[in-house]
Design an enzyme around this catalytic site. Structure first.
Site, PDB file in Angstrom:
ATOM      1  N   ASP A 105     -14.263   3.856   4.553  1.00  0.00           N
ATOM      2  CA  ASP A 105     -13.293   3.991   3.661  1.00  0.00           C
ATOM      3  C   ASP A 105     -13.492   2.966   2.304  1.00  0.00           C
ATOM      4  O   ASP A 105     -13.749   1.646   2.751  1.00  0.00           O
ATOM      5  CB  ASP A 105     -11.896   3.840   4.030  1.00  0.00           C
ATOM      6  CG  ASP A 105     -10.869   3.925   3.158  1.00  0.00           C
ATOM      7  OD1 ASP A 105     -10.766   4.615   2.069  1.00  0.00           O
ATOM      8  OD2 ASP A 105      -9.936   3.052   3.500  1.00  0.00           O
ATOM      9  N   ASP A 107     -11.753   1.334  -0.917  1.00  0.00           N
ATOM     10  CA  ASP A 107     -10.667   1.200  -1.785  1.00  0.00           C
ATOM     11  C   ASP A 107     -10.740   0.312  -3.000  1.00  0.00           C
ATOM     12  O   ASP A 107     -11.366  -0.647  -2.871  1.00  0.00           O
ATOM     13  CB  ASP A 107      -9.224   0.772  -1.106  1.00  0.00           C
ATOM     14  CG  ASP A 107      -8.958   1.870  -0.209  1.00  0.00           C
ATOM     15  OD1 ASP A 107      -9.020   3.108  -0.313  1.00  0.00           O
ATOM     16  OD2 ASP A 107      -8.106   1.582   0.787  1.00  0.00           O
TER      17      ASP A 107
HETATM   18  N1  LIG Z   1      -7.088   1.962  -6.093  1.00  0.00           N
HETATM   19  C1  LIG Z   1      -7.631   3.050  -5.395  1.00  0.00           C
HETATM   20  N2  LIG Z   1      -8.602   3.060  -4.537  1.00  0.00           N
HETATM   21  C2  LIG Z   1      -8.826   4.430  -3.957  1.00  0.00           C
HETATM   22  N3  LIG Z   1      -8.462   5.357  -4.126  1.00  0.00           N
HETATM   23  C3  LIG Z   1      -7.504   5.643  -4.915  1.00  0.00           C
HETATM   24  C4  LIG Z   1      -6.884   4.422  -5.303  1.00  0.00           C
HETATM   25  N4  LIG Z   1      -5.810   4.714  -6.401  1.00  0.00           N
HETATM   26  C5  LIG Z   1      -5.730   5.981  -6.181  1.00  0.00           C
HETATM   27  N5  LIG Z   1      -6.527   6.631  -5.204  1.00  0.00           N
HETATM   28  C6  LIG Z   1      -6.593   7.896  -4.879  1.00  0.00           C
HETATM   29  O1  LIG Z   1      -6.362   8.088  -3.335  1.00  0.00           O
HETATM   30  C7  LIG Z   1      -7.099   9.331  -3.012  1.00  0.00           C
HETATM   31  C8  LIG Z   1      -7.026   9.158  -1.182  1.00  0.00           C
HETATM   32  O2  LIG Z   1      -7.760   8.228  -0.791  1.00  0.00           O
HETATM   33  P1  LIG Z   1      -7.734   7.772   0.712  1.00  0.00           P
HETATM   34  O3  LIG Z   1      -7.997   9.284   1.397  1.00  0.00           O
HETATM   35  O4  LIG Z   1      -9.375   6.829   0.825  1.00  0.00           O
HETATM   36  O5  LIG Z   1      -6.834   6.955   0.933  1.00  0.00           O
HETATM   37  P2  LIG Z   1      -6.522   6.156   2.234  1.00  0.00           P
HETATM   38  O6  LIG Z   1      -7.611   4.946   1.839  1.00  0.00           O
HETATM   39  O7  LIG Z   1      -6.789   6.767   3.601  1.00  0.00           O
HETATM   40  O8  LIG Z   1      -5.229   5.477   2.141  1.00  0.00           O
HETATM   41  P3  LIG Z   1      -4.466   4.416   1.328  1.00  0.00           P
HETATM   42  O9  LIG Z   1      -4.806   4.930  -0.081  1.00  0.00           O
HETATM   43  O10 LIG Z   1      -3.337   4.072   1.671  1.00  0.00           O
HETATM   44  O11 LIG Z   1      -5.443   3.018   1.511  1.00  0.00           O
HETATM   45  C9  LIG Z   1      -8.324   9.195  -3.647  1.00  0.00           C
HETATM   46  O12 LIG Z   1      -8.997  10.373  -3.578  1.00  0.00           O
HETATM   47  C10 LIG Z   1      -8.075   8.572  -5.001  1.00  0.00           C
HETATM   48  O13 LIG Z   1      -8.100   9.589  -6.143  1.00  0.00           O
HETATM   49  N1  LIG Z   2      -6.343  -1.825  10.064  1.00  0.00           N
HETATM   50  C1  LIG Z   2      -6.200  -0.878   9.161  1.00  0.00           C
HETATM   51  N2  LIG Z   2      -5.488   0.012   9.000  1.00  0.00           N
HETATM   52  C2  LIG Z   2      -5.655   1.137   7.914  1.00  0.00           C
HETATM   53  C3  LIG Z   2      -6.563   1.052   7.097  1.00  0.00           C
HETATM   54  C4  LIG Z   2      -7.696  -0.081   7.347  1.00  0.00           C
HETATM   55  O1  LIG Z   2      -8.605  -0.080   6.451  1.00  0.00           O
HETATM   56  N3  LIG Z   2      -7.392  -1.025   8.432  1.00  0.00           N
HETATM   57  N4  LIG Z   2      -6.754   1.756   6.149  1.00  0.00           N
HETATM   58  C5  LIG Z   2      -5.868   2.610   5.832  1.00  0.00           C
HETATM   59  C6  LIG Z   2      -5.755   3.359   4.758  1.00  0.00           C
HETATM   60  O2  LIG Z   2      -6.892   3.055   3.932  1.00  0.00           O
HETATM   61  C7  LIG Z   2      -4.629   2.898   6.677  1.00  0.00           C
HETATM   62  N5  LIG Z   2      -4.542   1.752   7.757  1.00  0.00           N
END
Ligand SMILES: Nc1ncnc2c1ncn2[C@@H]1O[C@H](COP(=O)(O)OP(=O)(O)OP(=O)(O)O)[C@@H](O)[C@H]1O
Ligand SMILES: Nc1nc2c(c(=O)[nH]1)N=C(CO)CN2
Length: 175
Positions: A105, A107
């Site tokens: 993942d 972000d």
């Molecule tokens: N700042 C950001 N970074 C990454 N993805 C983002 C961001 N803002 C919006 N998104 C959108 O979120 C979508 C889903 O991301 P993903 O499935 O990786 O969520 P996650 O990482 O599991 O959960 P979270 O968003 O809570 O960390 C991506 O396809 C993207 O379009």
């Molecule tokens: N400890 C931990 N928990 C999560 C994480 C992560 O990177 N670490 N990412 C998530 C969605 O991006 C949801 N929960």
């Protein structure tokens, strides 16, 4: 300060990202993801935190290996997001349930001091300020960076979150 005009053109900017993995050889995956990022045209990995084993927030699953990195980027925020999503795919990311287990993942946390609210991209990452697994590694490499929505430094935000589920492994990437 970044403005909406800056979204059209790519110039040299600093960005912060979070990395996480809990499927496969997570340590090798994070090492290798940092290498792939650094070899991507328009991205230089400037620094990266050590690795943390963290309690998963979300459905029951194995502990997650988390880290953060600071990138020098010559891409727009949208292009950077697309690159991150592409790299997740290269590492076999499959999305089943929300917050479910993942091979990789990536972000996008911060992009200079930009605030962006688009359907597929929110910057700063909207949940970063409540996440110990993000703030602990990020504070290691960027304690003074101001999160522009709260107006507070990463080190200050860190003092307000529960970090009990974040364990230092004293382990540095081998990128
Ligand atoms: N700042 C950001 N970074 C990454 N993805 C983002 C961001 N803002 C919006 N998104 C959108 O979120 C979508 C889903 O991301 P993903 O499935 O990786 O969520 P996650 O990482 O599991 O959960 P979270 O968003 O809570 O960390 C991506 O396809 C993207 O379009
Ligand atoms: N400890 C931990 N928990 C999560 C994480 C992560 O990177 N670490 N990412 C998530 C969605 O991006 C949801 N929960």
């Amino acid at each position: 300060m970044m403005t909406s005009d800056d979204l059209e053109t790519s110039k040299l900017t600093m960005s912060a990202i979070a990395l996480g993995s809990n499927i496969g050889d997570s340590r090798a995956i994070l090492d290798s993801a940092l290498n792939v990022l650094n070899e991507t045209p328009g991205i230089t990995v400037c620094s990266y935190s050590s690795y943390y084993s963290t309690d998963p927030i979300g459905p029951a699953q194995p502990d997650i290996l988390n880290a953060c990195a600071i990138l020098e980027v010559e891409l727009t925020p949208q292009a950077l997001l697309e690159t991150l999503l592409d790299i997740e795919q290269q590492f076999g990311r499959v999305r089943h349930e929300r917050w479910g287990p993942r091979s990789l993942d990536l972000d996008l946390l911060l992009f200079e001091d930009l605030i962006l609210d688009m359907p597929n991209l929110q910057v700063p990452h909207p949940r970063m300020t409540e996440r110990g697994f993000v703030l602990v590694p990020l504070a290691e490499i960027a304690p003074d960076w101001i999160e522009p929505v709260s107006g507070e430094a990463i080190a200050t935000l860190l003092q307000k979150v529960d970090c009990s589920g974040v364990r230092s492994l004293n382990l540095q990437s081998k990128m």
